[in-house]
Design an enzyme around this catalytic site. Structure first.
Site, PDB file in Angstrom:
ATOM      1  N   PRO A   1       0.778  -1.223   0.000  1.00  0.00           N
ATOM      2  CA  PRO A   1       0.000   0.000   0.000  1.00  0.00           C
ATOM      3  C   PRO A   1       0.815   1.280   0.000  1.00  0.00           C
ATOM      4  O   PRO A   1       1.519   1.591   0.955  1.00  0.00           O
ATOM      5  CB  PRO A   1      -0.820  -0.086   1.298  1.00  0.00           C
ATOM      6  CG  PRO A   1      -0.268  -1.229   2.072  1.00  0.00           C
ATOM      7  CD  PRO A   1       0.901  -1.768   1.357  1.00  0.00           C
ATOM      8  N   GLU A   2       0.705   2.007  -1.083  1.00  0.00           N
ATOM      9  CA  GLU A   2       1.150   3.402  -1.125  1.00  0.00           C
ATOM     10  C   GLU A   2      -0.136   4.218  -1.249  1.00  0.00           C
ATOM     11  O   GLU A   2      -1.233   3.670  -1.153  1.00  0.00           O
ATOM     12  CB  GLU A   2       2.088   3.628  -2.315  1.00  0.00           C
ATOM     13  CG  GLU A   2       3.322   2.726  -2.256  1.00  0.00           C
ATOM     14  CD  GLU A   2       4.301   2.961  -3.387  1.00  0.00           C
ATOM     15  OE1 GLU A   2       4.391   4.111  -3.870  1.00  0.00           O
ATOM     16  OE2 GLU A   2       4.978   2.019  -3.801  1.00  0.00           O
TER      17      GLU A   2
ATOM     18  N   HIS B   1      -3.149 -15.000   9.685  1.00  0.00           N
ATOM     19  CA  HIS B   1      -2.683 -13.613   9.658  1.00  0.00           C
ATOM     20  C   HIS B   1      -3.822 -12.603   9.753  1.00  0.00           C
ATOM     21  O   HIS B   1      -3.644 -11.427   9.504  1.00  0.00           O
ATOM     22  CB  HIS B   1      -1.844 -13.354   8.406  1.00  0.00           C
ATOM     23  CG  HIS B   1      -0.600 -14.174   8.382  1.00  0.00           C
ATOM     24  ND1 HIS B   1       0.313 -14.168   9.405  1.00  0.00           N
ATOM     25  CD2 HIS B   1      -0.132 -15.065   7.482  1.00  0.00           C
ATOM     26  CE1 HIS B   1       1.300 -15.009   9.122  1.00  0.00           C
ATOM     27  NE2 HIS B   1       1.044 -15.561   7.963  1.00  0.00           N
TER      28      HIS B   1
ATOM     29  N   ARG C   1       3.110  -9.607   7.837  1.00  0.00           N
ATOM     30  CA  ARG C   1       4.366  -9.116   8.430  1.00  0.00           C
ATOM     31  C   ARG C   1       4.141  -8.304   9.701  1.00  0.00           C
ATOM     32  O   ARG C   1       5.099  -8.001  10.397  1.00  0.00           O
ATOM     33  CB  ARG C   1       5.139  -8.304   7.387  1.00  0.00           C
ATOM     34  CG  ARG C   1       5.641  -9.183   6.275  1.00  0.00           C
ATOM     35  CD  ARG C   1       6.308  -8.392   5.187  1.00  0.00           C
ATOM     36  NE  ARG C   1       7.642  -7.964   5.558  1.00  0.00           N
ATOM     37  CZ  ARG C   1       8.449  -7.314   4.743  1.00  0.00           C
ATOM     38  NH1 ARG C   1       8.052  -7.019   3.528  1.00  0.00           N
ATOM     39  NH2 ARG C   1       9.638  -6.955   5.141  1.00  0.00           N
TER      40      ARG C   1
ATOM     41  N   ARG D   1      19.520  19.953   0.937  1.00  0.00           N
ATOM     42  CA  ARG D   1      19.465  18.502   1.189  1.00  0.00           C
ATOM     43  C   ARG D   1      20.417  17.768   0.252  1.00  0.00           C
ATOM     44  O   ARG D   1      20.248  17.807  -0.964  1.00  0.00           O
ATOM     45  CB  ARG D   1      18.040  17.982   0.989  1.00  0.00           C
ATOM     46  CG  ARG D   1      17.051  18.595   1.950  1.00  0.00           C
ATOM     47  CD  ARG D   1      17.403  18.205   3.367  1.00  0.00           C
ATOM     48  NE  ARG D   1      16.469  18.803   4.306  1.00  0.00           N
ATOM     49  CZ  ARG D   1      16.213  18.270   5.501  1.00  0.00           C
ATOM     50  NH1 ARG D   1      16.816  17.169   5.881  1.00  0.00           N
ATOM     51  NH2 ARG D   1      15.365  18.862   6.303  1.00  0.00           N
TER      52      ARG D   1
END
Length: 285
Positions: free
Chosen positions: A2-3, A104, A123, A166
Site C-alpha cells: 500500500p502506497e 494472519h 508481516r 538537502r
DNA sequence: AGGGGGACCTGTGCGC
DNA sequence: TGCGCACAGGTCCCCC
C-alpha cells in the site's frame, strides 16, 4: 502493497460499507502489531457508529460519532477484506460468531447489517491506534508528515524550498514522508522516470523547472493510479469480497533489464538507502 | 541536524 | 525435495 493510491482505494471500498454503520462486534486475534492494539480497543469502538473515512499519507482515519478516531496503517503487507454476508446467512443467525479464517487475520469488525471486515497483515508492520478528532492534528504519527501530493499545497516552488540544502539523493527525499506524503518505492521510481530525473541526483539540485516537472509527474502518476485503483475495485469485488489492488502500467519498477519503453536502453536496478531503485539511465538525468 | 544503517516480521522465489 | 539466501510496495530508532 500500500502506497497512497492503494490506501485511497481501500478507503473508498471501506467507506461504502462502513459509513453511517454501527460497529456491532470486534474480534482482536493478535494485538502485537507494529504498535500494540490498545487494551480498550474493543470497548471503545463497539456500539459506535462510523461517521466518515479519510486518508492522510498512507494512514486511514476512521471517524466515529463520539469524536474517536481510529488510525490504521497497512504497513507493507496489510490489507482489508470485506465479506458481505448473504441475506440468508444473516437471517439465520444475526449473532454469527466472528472467526478468523487464516492465521494472519488480526482484527475482525462486524458492522451494519452483516458486513465483516478483516484486517490481514502477515508481516505485522501495520498498526491500529485510537485517538480523537481534536488530538489528530498534533498526533505524533501524523504531525511531521508533509503536503498531500494531490492537493494544491504541493507545488514545484514548495517542494524546491523544502529540498534546499538537502544532500541526500532525490529518491531518498521522495520516500521521506516529511517532504511529500504517501509516496512509496514504486511511485517514487515511476515519478522520477516520468519527470526525467535521475534518482541519484542530489535533492537540492531539484529546483525551478526541475521541481515543477517533478511535482507535475508525481501528480499525474498518482492521479492515474488512483483512477485505475478505483475501477479495479469495482471489477474486483469478488464473491469473497476482497478489495483488489491496482495494477499499474509500470514503466520502470521491477523491470530491471527490460528495454525502456522510450529509448530502449535496459532499465537499471541500483540500491539506495537499502532499497531497490529502478530507472532508465538514458531518459533520466 | 542530517543522513546512513539496522531492526522490526513473515512469506516467496530462486539457485544449488 | 530441501535448504539457505536475497528480497519484498514501510516506518522508526539509534548512532555517527
Amino acid at each position: 502493497m500500500p502506497e497512497l493510491p492503494e490506501v485511497e482505494t481501500v478507503r473508498r471500498g471501506l467507506a461504502a460499507v462502513m459509513e453511517q454503520r454501527r460497529v456491532n462486534k470486534i474480534l482482536v486475534c493478535r494485538s502485537d502489531l507494529r504498535r500494540p492494539i490498545p487494551e480498550n480497543f474493543v470497548e471503545v469502538l463497539t456500539g459506535r457508529t462510523v461517521v466518515s473515512l479519510h486518508r492522510r499519507a498512507k494512514y486511514l482515519l476512521i471517524k466515529f460519532d463520539d469524536d474517536t478516531v481510529l488510525l490504521i496503517h497497512l504497513g507493507m503487507s496489510g490489507r482489508m477484506v470485506i465479506d458481505q454476508m448473504t441475506e440468508n446467512r444473516t437471517k439465520k443467525n444475526t449473532t454469527y460468531p466472528l472467526k478468523a479464517f487464516s492465521k494472519h487475520e488480526h482484527v475482525i469488525f462486524s458492522v451494519g447489517n452483516g458486513t465483516i471486515i478483516r484486517f490481514i497483515d502477515p508481516r505485522r508492520f501495520g498498526l491500529m491506534v485510537l485517538t480523537t478528532a481534536s488530538e489528530l492534528k498534533c498526533h505524533p504519527l501524523l504531525s511531521s508528515i508533509g503536503p498531500e501530493p494531490l492537493e494544491e499545497e504541493f507545488s514545484g516552488p514548495g517542494l524546491a524550498g523544502s529540498l534546499k540544502g538537502r544532500t541526500m539523493p532525490i529518491k531518498t527525499a521522495l520516500l521521506d514522508q516529511r517532504f511529500v506524503a504517501g509516496l512509496g518505492n514504486i511511485y517514487v521510481c515511476e515519478s522520477l522516470f516520468k519527470a526525467g530525473l535521475s534518482p541519484r541526483r542530489k535533492a537540492y539540485t531539484v529546483q525551478k523547472k526541475r521541481s515543477v516537472r517533478l511535482v507535475k509527474a508525481i501528480k499525474e502518476v498518482l492521479t492515474q493510479a488512483v483512477a485505475v485503483g478505483g475501477s479495479t475495485i469495482q471489477d474486483h469485488i469478488t464473491p469473497s469480497g476482497e478489495i483488489g489492488y491496482f495494477q499499474n502500467q509500470l514503466k520502470v519498477y521491477g523491470l530491471e533489464g527490460a528495454a525502456c519503453s522510450v529509448c530502449k536502453i535496459p532499465i537499471k536496478r541500483i540500491v539506495q538507502s537499502g532499497r531497490s531503485t529502478f530507472f532508465c539511465s538514458g531518459c533520466q538525468r
